[in-house]
Scaffold this motif. Structure first.
Motif, short mmCIF file in Angstrom:
data_model
loop_
_atom_site.label_atom_id
_atom_site.label_comp_id
_atom_site.label_asym_id
_atom_site.label_seq_id
_atom_site.Cartn_x
_atom_site.Cartn_y
_atom_site.Cartn_z
N ALA A 2 35.86 51.12 46.19
CA ALA A 2 37.03 51.07 45.29
C ALA A 2 36.92 49.84 44.41
O ALA A 2 36.45 48.79 44.82
CB ALA A 2 38.30 51.03 46.11
N LYS A 3 37.36 50.03 43.18
CA LYS A 3 37.31 48.92 42.22
C LYS A 3 38.36 47.87 42.57
O LYS A 3 39.41 48.18 43.11
CB LYS A 3 37.59 49.45 40.83
CG LYS A 3 36.37 50.01 40.17
CD LYS A 3 36.63 50.23 38.71
CE LYS A 3 35.41 50.88 38.08
NZ LYS A 3 35.74 51.50 36.82
N LYS A 4 38.06 46.64 42.17
CA LYS A 4 39.03 45.57 42.35
C LYS A 4 40.17 45.80 41.36
O LYS A 4 39.93 46.01 40.18
CB LYS A 4 38.36 44.22 42.10
CG LYS A 4 39.23 43.03 42.45
CD LYS A 4 38.54 41.72 42.03
CE LYS A 4 39.57 40.62 41.91
NZ LYS A 4 39.08 39.48 41.13
N VAL A 5 41.40 45.77 41.87
CA VAL A 5 42.56 45.94 40.98
C VAL A 5 43.50 44.77 41.16
O VAL A 5 43.49 44.10 42.18
CB VAL A 5 43.32 47.26 41.26
CG1 VAL A 5 42.46 48.46 40.94
CG2 VAL A 5 43.82 47.31 42.69
N ALA A 6 44.27 44.50 40.12
CA ALA A 6 45.27 43.43 40.20
C ALA A 6 46.36 43.70 39.19
O ALA A 6 46.14 44.40 38.20
CB ALA A 6 44.62 42.08 39.95
N LEU A 7 47.52 43.15 39.45
CA LEU A 7 48.61 43.22 38.48
C LEU A 7 48.52 41.93 37.66
O LEU A 7 48.75 40.84 38.19
CB LEU A 7 49.95 43.30 39.21
CG LEU A 7 51.18 43.51 38.33
CD1 LEU A 7 51.30 44.98 37.93
CD2 LEU A 7 52.45 43.05 39.04
N LEU A 8 48.13 42.06 36.41
CA LEU A 8 47.90 40.86 35.59
C LEU A 8 48.71 40.87 34.31
O LEU A 8 48.97 41.92 33.72
CB LEU A 8 46.41 40.76 35.19
CG LEU A 8 45.37 40.48 36.25
CD1 LEU A 8 44.01 40.26 35.59
CD2 LEU A 8 45.73 39.27 37.10
N GLN A 9 49.05 39.67 33.87
CA GLN A 9 49.63 39.50 32.53
C GLN A 9 48.53 39.75 31.50
O GLN A 9 47.35 39.49 31.77
CB GLN A 9 50.07 38.04 32.34
CG GLN A 9 51.45 37.73 32.82
CD GLN A 9 51.93 36.38 32.32
OE1 GLN A 9 51.14 35.49 32.03
NE2 GLN A 9 53.23 36.22 32.25
N GLY A 10 48.92 40.14 30.29
CA GLY A 10 47.95 40.30 29.23
C GLY A 10 47.09 39.06 29.04
O GLY A 10 45.86 39.15 28.89
N ASN A 11 47.72 37.91 29.04
CA ASN A 11 46.96 36.67 28.85
C ASN A 11 45.97 36.43 29.98
O ASN A 11 44.86 35.93 29.75
CB ASN A 11 47.92 35.47 28.73
CG ASN A 11 48.60 35.43 27.38
OD1 ASN A 11 48.11 35.98 26.41
ND2 ASN A 11 49.74 34.76 27.32
N GLU A 12 46.36 36.77 31.19
CA GLU A 12 45.44 36.61 32.33
C GLU A 12 44.28 37.60 32.20
O GLU A 12 43.13 37.26 32.50
CB GLU A 12 46.19 36.84 33.64
CG GLU A 12 47.25 35.80 33.93
CD GLU A 12 48.22 36.17 35.06
OE1 GLU A 12 48.82 35.27 35.63
OE2 GLU A 12 48.37 37.39 35.35
N PRO A 186 30.24 44.56 37.47
CA PRO A 186 29.23 43.91 36.63
C PRO A 186 28.25 44.98 36.13
O PRO A 186 27.80 45.82 36.91
CB PRO A 186 28.54 42.92 37.58
CG PRO A 186 29.54 42.69 38.66
CD PRO A 186 30.31 43.96 38.80
N GLY A 187 27.94 44.95 34.85
CA GLY A 187 27.01 45.92 34.28
C GLY A 187 27.68 47.17 33.75
O GLY A 187 27.06 47.95 33.03
N GLU A 188 28.94 47.39 34.13
CA GLU A 188 29.62 48.61 33.70
C GLU A 188 29.91 48.56 32.20
O GLU A 188 29.78 49.56 31.49
CB GLU A 188 30.91 48.77 34.50
CG GLU A 188 31.57 50.12 34.30
CD GLU A 188 32.84 50.27 35.14
OE1 GLU A 188 32.94 49.65 36.21
OE2 GLU A 188 33.73 51.01 34.69
N LEU A 189 30.34 47.40 31.68
CA LEU A 189 30.53 47.24 30.25
C LEU A 189 29.30 46.53 29.68
O LEU A 189 28.75 45.62 30.32
CB LEU A 189 31.78 46.40 29.94
CG LEU A 189 33.13 46.89 30.44
CD1 LEU A 189 34.24 45.94 29.97
CD2 LEU A 189 33.43 48.30 29.96
#
Lengths: 377, 182
Positions: A2-12, A186-189
């Protein structure tokens, strides 16, 4: 996995995108509503051997990233309108000296100090015309926290590929709101690094057009020495006033972008296939536009949305086509009339271009857009 | 769940309501895999005075990121209740801290009263977790995420030493509301 997910602000998300792209230098001066970009990088860059410097002001911050980039770094600064105004002279310097770097502008109300904690989209023409002289411009306008991540990566790629400054503009609303982010592996984009010289230091000319419109760039400290100036320069980097050299040089710099429009241009179209009314919106305003289009479609109104993700260079051709297809292209933005001028220029009178602008610190809401669409005869 | 569910946490700046909103958004989007957007009042009003944090939760991607009609609103102070209850959806919910909101606003919404700050202070033992009591209460009231998801999100945010404290706070808030609404 599973991919790493997080709830982030736009700036973060912006700071995380920069790290993914390989950013290893940040020079900045804190300003609302952009400060969290600097805050995250001040913690993260030292961990990976990068450098974070808080400069004495925004002008010095821009100078620092030009220096960082010339020394081989992937360099970033982040600011808001007042800081962007201060950076304009050095932004032009980065254009003429062909220095790859990325500038984040988290837009607030203006002019001057304006409304520091309120959203705005009134720096979009400044992005193109703010610094004097003819110069190439790339400006990206993401609309979600995830897209801020990916567009920050793309900004670094374009900066490195075309050897020039790239601006990313988003407003306070998406800068500060939080959404779920999926971190690409890493490498996906794709990550693009600048082309380094294939010739030795003795033969190297930093602006040699025989290598194409984007001449390879050597890093200071790597054994190559060259002259960097804000004056019009010859292939060897030294100033020149020779008419043909200056003319060629200026035209080459604009051609870097004009010849690569299809590589740089990125748009999203939503339900435009059969649209009689198209809403042109970018950044946070496009979210209201999509909401409005969905509601209007439920009522049987043939509405669609055109959303530029690359704002500059402008998607001239496609806007001209939509102008012929639609009865109207409504432009909605958080200013009192900026990109509507560009849309009008492109449609050349083929359709109406009604305008919705707002500068009271509140977002344009879906209802405002729906009302305007329904006014179209 | 409705297509789009809007929650607002309001009170005085410094009461931890932005954090409560962030935790709820994490419960929905990270723990449960739904879509969530969290935003907040920013600037002078976030430092004292009435402050708010909004969370929108949906099964589909969320377009407009601000509240339109609030399904459920929490008000910890009278000022917040007066200022932020205005755009509650007809038939919506307003949860107030009964010790600090003496005159709950009247409107086409259901008002639920419970002691929040005093539950934190007297029953959990620390006033600082009033926001987590409030979060537990809002989860119980709205069922917008499950009790377990809410607790998981709370616990993933707090240091080891404060886990029990926050767990107690969340569950007390949850149970008190469940007892009230039956």
């Amino acid at each position: 996995m599973a991919k790493k997910v997080a709830l982030l602000q736009g700036n973060e998300a912006c700071a995380q995108g920069a790290l993914y792209a390989g950013c290893n230098f940040f020079g900045g001066y804190p300003i609302t509503p952009s400060t969290e970009v600097a805050e995250v990088l001040s913690v993260e860059l030292p961990k990976i051997g990068g450098k974070f410097i808080q400069m004495e002001d925004e002008i010095a911050a821009m100078a620092s990233i030009i220096g960082g980039a010339l020394a081989g770094s992937k360099a970033l600064t982040a600011t808001s309108g007042p800081g962007m105004s201060l950076k304009q002279e050095l932004l032009g310097y980065a254009c003429i000296a062909e220095v790859p770097c990325v500038i984040i502008n988290v837009m607030r109300g203006g002019p001057s100090t304006g409304m520091p904690t309120g959203p705005g989209q009134s720096d979009v023409q400044q992005a193109k015309w703010g610094t004097h002289g003819d110069h190439p411009v790339i400006a990206l306008v993401p609309a979600s926290c995830q897209e801020i991540f990916t567009e920050t990566v793309r900004a670094f790629n374009l900066a490195e590929k075309y050897r020039m400054p790239v601006q990313v503009l988003y407003d306070e609303i998406i800068g500060h709101m939080r959404e779920r982010i999926e971190f690409p592996e890493p490498g996906e984009l794709e990550i693009i690094n600048r082309t380094e010289p294939s010739v030795g230091p003795e033969e190297y000319k930093p602006f040699d057009p025989s290598f194409g419109d984007v001449p390879p760039m050597a890093a200071f400290g790597s054994g190559y020495r060259f002259h960097v100036t804000g004056l019009n320069k010859a292939a060897d980097g030294f100033p020149t006033t020779k008419a043909d050299l200056v003319d060629n040089e200026q035209r080459r710099q604009l051609r870097k972008i004009s010849a690569a429009q299809s590589d740089i241009e990125l748009n999203e179209e939503y339900m435009t296939e059969d649209a009689e009314v198209v809403v042109f919106a970018y950044g946070s305003t496009s979210r209201s536009a999509r909401y409005a289009v969905n509601e209007l479609r439920k009522e049987g109104v043939k509405a669609g949305m055109f959303r530029p993700i690359t704002l500059w260079p402008f998607p001239e051709k496609r806007i001209a086509e939509l102008g012929k297809q639609a009865k109207a292209i409504i432009v909605a933005e958080l200013n009192l009339g900026q990109m509507n001028l560009e849309v009008e220029r492109c449609v050349k009178g083929a359709c109406d271009v009604p305008f919705i602008g707002r500068v009271d610190g509140e977002p344009i809401n879906p209802g405002q857009i729906m009302d305007k669409v329904k006014e179209v005869k | 769940m409705a297509e789009r569910y809007e929650l607002r946490f309001s009170g005085a700046g410094g009461q931890g309501l932005i954090t409560a909103g962030i935790i709820l958004a994490e419960a929905a989007s990270i723990v449960e895999g739904k879509h969530a957007v969290q935003s907040q009042s920013y600037g002078p009003e976030a430092r004292g005075g009435a402050s708010k944090s909004e969370v929108i939760i949906a099964d589909e991607p969320i377009d407009y990121p601000k509240a339109t009609l609030v399904d459920a609103c929490l008000a910890m102070t009278q000022e917040a209740a007066d200022k932020y209850s205005k755009d509650i959806r007809p038939g919506g919910l307003l949860l107030v801290d009964e010790d600090f909101v003496q005159n709950p606003p009247v409107g086409d919404f259901k008002v639920i009263k419970m002691p929040i700050v005093n539950t934190a202070k007297n029953e959990v033992g620390r006033m600082i977790v009033a926001n987590v009591v409030a979060l537990g209460a809002m989860v119980a009231l709205t069922e917008v995420v499950s009790r377990e998801s809410g607790e998981t999100a709370v616990l993933s945010r707090v240091p080891e030493a404060f886990r029990e404290l926050n767990k107690t706070a969340f569950n007390l808030g949850f149970e008190k509301v469940k007892a009230l609404i039956g």
